[in-house]
Scaffold this active site. Structure first.
Site, PDB file in Angstrom:
ATOM      1  N   LEU A  97      40.036  41.546  42.268  1.00 26.02           N
ATOM      2  CA  LEU A  97      40.209  41.950  43.669  1.00 26.02           C
ATOM      3  C   LEU A  97      40.715  43.382  43.820  1.00 26.02           C
ATOM      4  O   LEU A  97      40.430  44.029  44.827  1.00 26.02           O
ATOM      5  CB  LEU A  97      41.077  40.934  44.406  1.00 26.02           C
ATOM      6  CG  LEU A  97      40.269  39.651  44.684  1.00 26.02           C
ATOM      7  CD1 LEU A  97      41.171  38.485  45.044  1.00 26.02           C
ATOM      8  CD2 LEU A  97      39.230  39.873  45.779  1.00 26.02           C
ATOM      9  N   ALA A 143      48.830  37.305  39.273  1.00 33.21           N
ATOM     10  CA  ALA A 143      47.856  36.288  38.872  1.00 33.21           C
ATOM     11  C   ALA A 143      46.560  37.003  38.485  1.00 33.21           C
ATOM     12  O   ALA A 143      46.343  38.160  38.872  1.00 33.21           O
ATOM     13  CB  ALA A 143      47.600  35.288  39.993  1.00 33.21           C
ATOM     14  N   PHE A 144      45.704  36.318  37.727  1.00 36.52           N
ATOM     15  CA  PHE A 144      44.531  37.000  37.172  1.00 36.52           C
ATOM     16  C   PHE A 144      43.554  37.468  38.240  1.00 36.52           C
ATOM     17  O   PHE A 144      42.711  38.317  37.978  1.00 36.52           O
ATOM     18  CB  PHE A 144      43.815  36.095  36.149  1.00 36.52           C
ATOM     19  CG  PHE A 144      42.860  35.116  36.757  1.00 36.52           C
ATOM     20  CD1 PHE A 144      43.287  33.876  37.208  1.00 36.52           C
ATOM     21  CD2 PHE A 144      41.520  35.436  36.889  1.00 36.52           C
ATOM     22  CE1 PHE A 144      42.399  32.976  37.778  1.00 36.52           C
ATOM     23  CE2 PHE A 144      40.616  34.544  37.458  1.00 36.52           C
ATOM     24  CZ  PHE A 144      41.063  33.314  37.908  1.00 36.52           C
ATOM     25  N   LYS A 145      43.666  36.942  39.451  1.00 32.16           N
ATOM     26  CA  LYS A 145      42.716  37.339  40.493  1.00 32.16           C
ATOM     27  C   LYS A 145      42.805  38.828  40.815  1.00 32.16           C
ATOM     28  O   LYS A 145      41.866  39.404  41.343  1.00 32.16           O
ATOM     29  CB  LYS A 145      42.910  36.478  41.727  1.00 32.16           C
ATOM     30  CG  LYS A 145      42.523  35.022  41.432  1.00 32.16           C
ATOM     31  CD  LYS A 145      42.384  34.157  42.653  1.00 32.16           C
ATOM     32  CE  LYS A 145      41.782  32.812  42.292  1.00 32.16           C
ATOM     33  NZ  LYS A 145      42.713  31.931  41.574  1.00 32.16           N
ATOM     34  N   ASP A 146      43.928  39.457  40.477  1.00 33.61           N
ATOM     35  CA  ASP A 146      44.049  40.905  40.688  1.00 33.61           C
ATOM     36  C   ASP A 146      42.997  41.694  39.906  1.00 33.61           C
ATOM     37  O   ASP A 146      42.576  42.766  40.341  1.00 33.61           O
ATOM     38  CB  ASP A 146      45.432  41.399  40.241  1.00 33.61           C
ATOM     39  CG  ASP A 146      46.543  40.953  41.186  1.00 33.61           C
ATOM     40  OD1 ASP A 146      46.298  40.889  42.407  1.00 33.61           O
ATOM     41  OD2 ASP A 146      47.654  40.679  40.702  1.00 33.61           O
TER      42      ASP A 146
END
Ligand SMILES: *Cc1c(COP(=O)(O)O)cnc(C)c1O
Length: 461
Positions: free
Chosen positions: A114, A108-111
């Site tokens: 993060l 997911a794009f949160k990588d």
């Protein structure tokens, strides 16, 4: 460069201190004290790979970092991405492109944010010599991305509360099968809100927070927003020149973090016509941008759960610019929102934003239409981005998650069960999780028990 709080009652900080703080002490969110102009740099950046573009951008803000260290940290942050282009831009037809942001370790794009934040934390710990304990609650994607950003990092323990039985089985496996000894996934009885409340309670205990160096992993961290600016620039650099002329980025939106990052790049001189705020049935932002009224409603669980949000915390950053960078006005409006759940903006100017909303029925229909038309599979969040595209513009739809993360919805829409090897492999690893009640005292006792006294004594504060 210094970073200021949207509420104007905290000291401006350098980049590393603002990253460490997360939320400003006055309750506001950090923003750069001025926005650099990147327009003259774009032609040079066209030649660079993703990590280099990221470095060239971040060095404008992280001015208290040693440049070679910053470059090393950024290089390391995008190493675990499965596609070497990091954020591939896929063309579906003449005017429609998809920016795939799901090739990181948790799909997911949160990588994007993060992985970098994890390495920035690590650098910070090395510099100060004091360890930190990261604590957060998740409804799925943020928790797994945070765990994979921090696992195995020295001096960091990570405690993530998730509601037992209410995250998808794959999301649970991403959190519980890492095998890392500094990761504590805590399955709580109750809902995400119960977990969030317990975490908030514990952060309210300032003595405990200071003693154990508790740090939050919320979406309000400045470094997350800046890391997300980079792929807008990257996508623009990859587009043919003709397609750049009348360009709309379409962003599946929950907390307003992702689309705000795009809008900031426009303020810094990236030539983009507009940004589409694509919501699901939790449509507070759709209503705001169509009517000028911000009114909180109940959360209605949907097929795109990472967008099931009613209080879009990053909206405060946009508000700051909207009211002419007047922190007093921000404080007043945020107070009104907190107390009444509603603000009427008279003569609201949507600026460069357009908007759309998708109910669950639309999501299944859009997954099917995109598949029939382009032989391309989108996840339920990305599907919201395909709602009524503007035929006069070039659309770049941000694909925020891999369809393999939501196989049941895809199967029901088009009869195909998408898989990726990295998720299949997880099914063979043992699950390690710690069941606890969603209770402040239980969580406190758990943290005390698992943070060794040695780590605690290392702390200086
Ligand atoms: C977090 C998330 C979103 C929403 O992003 P915001 O920055 O909160 O607007 C959309 N799609 C997916 C898959 C997510 O994980």
């Amino acid at each position: 460069m210094q970073f200021i709080s949207t509420r104007g009652q905290s000291e401006p900080l350098e980049f590393s201190a603002a990253v460490e703080a997360g939320l400003a002490p006055d309750g506001g969110l950090y923003l750069p004290d001025s926005l650099p102009d990147i327009s003259s740099k774009l032609s040079e950046w066209e030649r660079y790979d993703y990590a280099r573009v990221c470095f060239e951008f971040m060095r404008l803000f992280a001015t208290d970092y040693d440049e070679s260290e910053l470059q090393r940290i950024i290089g390391q942050s995008y190493k675990k991405f499965a596609d070497k282009r990091i954020a591939p831009l896929v063309q579906l037809d003449e005017k429609t492109h998809v920016l795939e942001l799901f090739h990181g370790p948790t799909l997911a794009f949160k990588d994007f944010a993060l992985q970098l934040l994890g390495n920035l934390y690590e650098a910070q710990i090395k510099r100060t010599g004091s360890s930190i304990n990261v604590l957060g609650a998740t409804s799925g994607d943020t928790g797994s991305a945070a765990i994979h950003g921090l696992l195995g990092k020295e001096g960091v323990n990570i405690f993530i509360l998730y509601p037992d039985g209410r995250v998808s089985p794959l999301q649970e496996r991403q959190m519980t099968t890492t095998g890392a000894t500094n990761v504590y996934p805590i399955s709580i009885t109750g809902s995400f809100d119960d977990g969030q409340a317990a975490v908030k309670d514990l952060f309210g205990d300032l003595e405990f927070k200071a003693e154990y160096h508790l740090s939050a992993i919320n979406s309000i961290n400045l470094a997350r927003i800046l890391a997300q600016c980079v792929y807008y620039i990257w996508a623009w650099l990859r587009l043919p020149e003709a397609a750049r002329a009348n360009l709309e980025f379409v962003v599946p939106t929950g907390n307003f973090g992702n689309v705000l990052a795009g809008w900031l790049t426009q303020q810094m001189g990236l030539p983009v016509s507009s940004f589409r705020v694509a919501t699901n049935q939790n449509d507070i932002l759709y209503r705001l941008f169509t009517t000028g009224t911000y009114a909180v409603d109940d959360v209605k669980p949907s097929l795109a759960p990472s967008m099931d949000i009613q209080i879009a915390s990053n909206f405060e950053r946009f508000l700051f610019y909207k009211v002419g960078q007047n922190p007093e006005k921000v404080r007043e409006l945020m107070k009104q929102m907190r107390e009444t759940g509603k603000v009427d903006f008279d003569a609201f100017d949507p600026d460069s934003f357009t908007t759309s909303r998708s109910e669950d029925g639309d999501i299944e229909r859009l997954i099917k239409e995109v598949h029939e038309r382009y032989n391309y599979i989108v996840d339920p969040h990305t599907a919201c981005g395909f709602q009524t595209l503007d035929p006069d513009k070039t659309s770049v739809i941000l694909s925020t998650a891999s369809p393999a993360k939501f196989p049941d919805v895809i199967e029901s829409a088009i009869g195909i069960h998408p898989t990726v090897d990295s998720l299949e492999k997880l099914k063979t690893y043992p699950i390690v999780t710690y069941p606890l009640p969603a209770d402040k005292e239980a969580i406190r006792a758990f943290i005390k028990e698992h943070v060794s006294s040695g780590e605690k004594q290392e702390e200086k504060s």
